[in-house]
Scaffold this motif. Sequence first.
Motif, short mmCIF file in Angstrom:
data_model
loop_
_atom_site.label_atom_id
_atom_site.label_comp_id
_atom_site.label_asym_id
_atom_site.label_seq_id
_atom_site.Cartn_x
_atom_site.Cartn_y
_atom_site.Cartn_z
N PHE A 272 0.90 -1.25 -0.27
CA PHE A 272 -0.09 -0.06 0.07
C PHE A 272 0.75 1.22 -0.13
CE2 PHE A 272 -2.07 3.16 2.34
CZ PHE A 272 -3.41 3.55 1.48
N VAL A 273 1.78 1.33 0.93
CA VAL A 273 2.82 2.47 0.97
C VAL A 273 3.42 2.74 -0.58
CG1 VAL A 273 4.82 3.30 2.07
CG2 VAL A 273 3.11 2.16 3.48
N SER A 274 3.94 1.49 -1.31
CA SER A 274 4.67 1.61 -2.31
C SER A 274 3.63 2.30 -3.47
CB SER A 274 5.19 0.39 -2.84
OG SER A 274 5.40 0.45 -4.13
N ARG A 275 2.39 1.86 -3.37
CA ARG A 275 1.30 2.56 -4.49
C ARG A 275 1.37 4.16 -4.10
NH1 ARG A 275 -3.95 -0.91 -5.32
NH2 ARG A 275 -2.30 -2.19 -5.69
N LEU A 276 1.32 4.25 -2.95
CA LEU A 276 1.13 5.62 -2.54
C LEU A 276 2.19 6.67 -3.05
CD1 LEU A 276 -1.08 7.79 -1.08
CD2 LEU A 276 0.13 7.15 1.06
N LEU A 277 3.44 6.11 -2.41
CA LEU A 277 4.49 6.94 -2.75
C LEU A 277 5.26 6.87 -4.14
CD1 LEU A 277 6.47 6.25 0.71
CD2 LEU A 277 4.82 8.15 0.07
N ARG A 278 4.88 5.92 -4.97
CA ARG A 278 5.87 5.61 -6.15
C ARG A 278 5.33 7.11 -7.13
NH1 ARG A 278 8.09 1.72 -8.32
NH2 ARG A 278 7.57 0.35 -6.64
N PRO A 279 4.07 7.56 -7.26
CA PRO A 279 4.26 8.75 -8.16
C PRO A 279 4.94 9.81 -7.81
CG PRO A 279 2.10 7.76 -7.67
CD PRO A 279 2.91 7.27 -6.50
N PHE A 280 5.55 10.06 -6.59
CA PHE A 280 6.16 10.98 -6.08
C PHE A 280 7.64 10.76 -5.87
CE2 PHE A 280 1.95 11.48 -4.26
CZ PHE A 280 1.57 12.63 -5.01
N LEU A 281 8.03 9.36 -5.41
CA LEU A 281 9.58 9.16 -5.12
C LEU A 281 10.33 8.19 -5.80
CD1 LEU A 281 9.16 9.43 -1.11
CD2 LEU A 281 9.81 11.32 -2.69
N ALA A 282 9.57 7.70 -7.01
CA ALA A 282 10.11 6.38 -7.65
C ALA A 282 11.25 6.76 -8.34
CB ALA A 282 8.85 5.77 -8.74
N HIS A 283 11.44 7.90 -8.72
CA HIS A 283 12.95 8.29 -9.40
C HIS A 283 14.22 8.12 -8.34
CE1 HIS A 283 11.31 11.96 -7.50
NE2 HIS A 283 12.45 12.55 -7.64
#
Length: 698
Positions: A272-283
């Motif tokens: 769940f945390v990965s889906r929440l943060l991926r649009p902002f911190l995936a790079h």
Amino acid sequence: MSAPAPATPMKALPSNLALRAAPAVPAAAQNYEPLVKNVLRQRLLSRTFTYSAAFCWMLVVLASTARQGGVSRLGLVGVLVNPFLPRTLGLAFTIWAVGVLPVLVLRKLYLTATPTSASSPSSVYHAALSKSSTLRSLAVYLASASLLTAVHVITALIFEARAGSDPRLNVFVKSKKHPYYLNGRLLYLISSQLSLAAFYVLRNVMMDRLAVRWTGSMSSRAQNDVPSFMLGRILTVIISASLLTAIGTVAHIFLFGLARAVALPVIFQLPFVSRLLRPFLAHFLRGSFSLTLLTKHTGLIFRAFMLGLMTVSTWDFAESLFDTFVAEPVNVSQVTADPAVTLVSGTTSQDLYYKHFAYAELAQFAKDETNAGSTKRVALFTDQKYNPSLWSTLTRETLLVLGRDYQLLLRRGAPEAAAPPPAAPAQKLDAPPQIPKTPYITASVLKGKSASPLHSALETIASDGSVTVALASAAEAGASQVPELFRSVMPSQTAAVAETAGAAVETVKKGEQEILQLAALPGKWREQLQQELVARAPGVVRGGAAQLAHWWRRERVHKVVEAALPNRKLDGLAADALCSLVCASLAEDRYGVVQRDIPRILEALLSFLAAVEEYQSEIVAQHPLPSPEEMGQLSPKEAAEKQELALDLARAGDALSEVADPLKDGIVRIVRTFGDKLSAFKFPPRIARKLQGFVDYN
């Protein structure tokens, strides 16, 4: 015959005489503390606020001039005009409002005159965690650092863009494919400020900065010394802030790299945390953190360092001003109609902070050799307006102050034992018991004809006998509590119910054991991890960690002594003021009011001095130091430990001398002033022997 009635009726003569009780000395909260608060308020507004705002203005002028190109681009006229431009003044006020004002308000709210009693850095840290002021201080500094970062980013985007350079501090990166990727440069700047704020709070906690530091004052300085004093303070603040910022920057680089290389990939493993943060911190997951990244972002690191230096400098300069001005002596008795009443009222304050000011001014009052000072002391000694009198109130309060700290020293800083619980109240006697009355028997009291034993046994077990009736009634009573639906199967399930209850009890016991084991897992896991790290770490790292742990937990001798005498400066002022007044009373006390209290005053001073000297001898006996010859035979590690111990003992001696020196000096002055007149007083044998030593010495 009866006497004729008088023509004019008789009445009592009017009189203005009436029995009126003398009032007590006015309370400090009504007479003394408002005057001190007014002086402190003026200092806060006219000195602390003004000097800290001027410091912020100076920093903004230097930063804005350098940011705009300096003299080469602005010219000499532009450099001279830039400090007075509206944008410069507005930016300086904004930085002062968000960086300095919250810190000063926090210090004012949580100012205390009682230092923290702790003997090691570890105990200081754990004592701070138990205080609500620590978390609130952390919140204030984090908020102030965040606001200062926002001000810096906004001004950088405005002024540096005008100068033709891009600071690259936007919230999101410029990407059409990923428009919500957060800017790593901005995150680094924000995290640097937050970590530096937490580091600064930790430093304040270890310094116990919320407590008043009664060190020096500006009262004895001349007015022409203030500029040099302020210049020295500015240089000291800049040097200490530079060192603190450098350490904090290096620590943040390590923590930021650890978070990017270790913590962030672990967090992204959570669904769940990965889906929440991926649009902002995936790079940030692309590539690994290495030292080459530092060489590519030296400009960002330098910007974070300069911003942190400005932040810490403004905080530290404002707090150093606050520390100075809240400890500077206050003279308020001169503006009142009766200075003696004001000072005696101040000594009765329940707050040690105001009590310290009162005794400091009272010591000056007692040593004033002018005619005005002598007149004020005569008024103090001959007072008859208050009950108890001014001198009685002053003596009682001073001896109570010295007595409380004397008892604390005897307990070696331990808190006072709790009072025993009150005895249970005696139970009230109940009403007298009623005498039982013999009931009136109407049946025949004659013994009937007894049946045979066989006939009695048959009657008992018959269908209508007593045993059968009792069993039937018990069964019906139990069955009446069970629903009709289950009455047919009730006897067959009794054993099952018993087995189920036993299994439930066993399950609960197993659950309790499992919970206890789970609660003990973090401690075992921590111990195993620590052992594994110690086993795999290099020898140099293990040695450094051991030294750090030793420093963190080592008990400082001087801190133990300071915990036993937390109010030693107040005790010294109280003894100095009281002894000075006693010496002045020989020529200025017309009615001998002071002389009747001299025996108990000397007894209190000598007892306190004996306790201090005994404690000093005990400290020296508990921590013996080797001779210079023995020191040369020790190993370097042991020699360093003995040098640390010697330094601690020297500091402990200085702390004890802050009480012992005023006590000795006061006793010596009384002995020299009264001389042979002391033989008219009676003292206990122990006090007499101690006093005889001072008499023989003089």
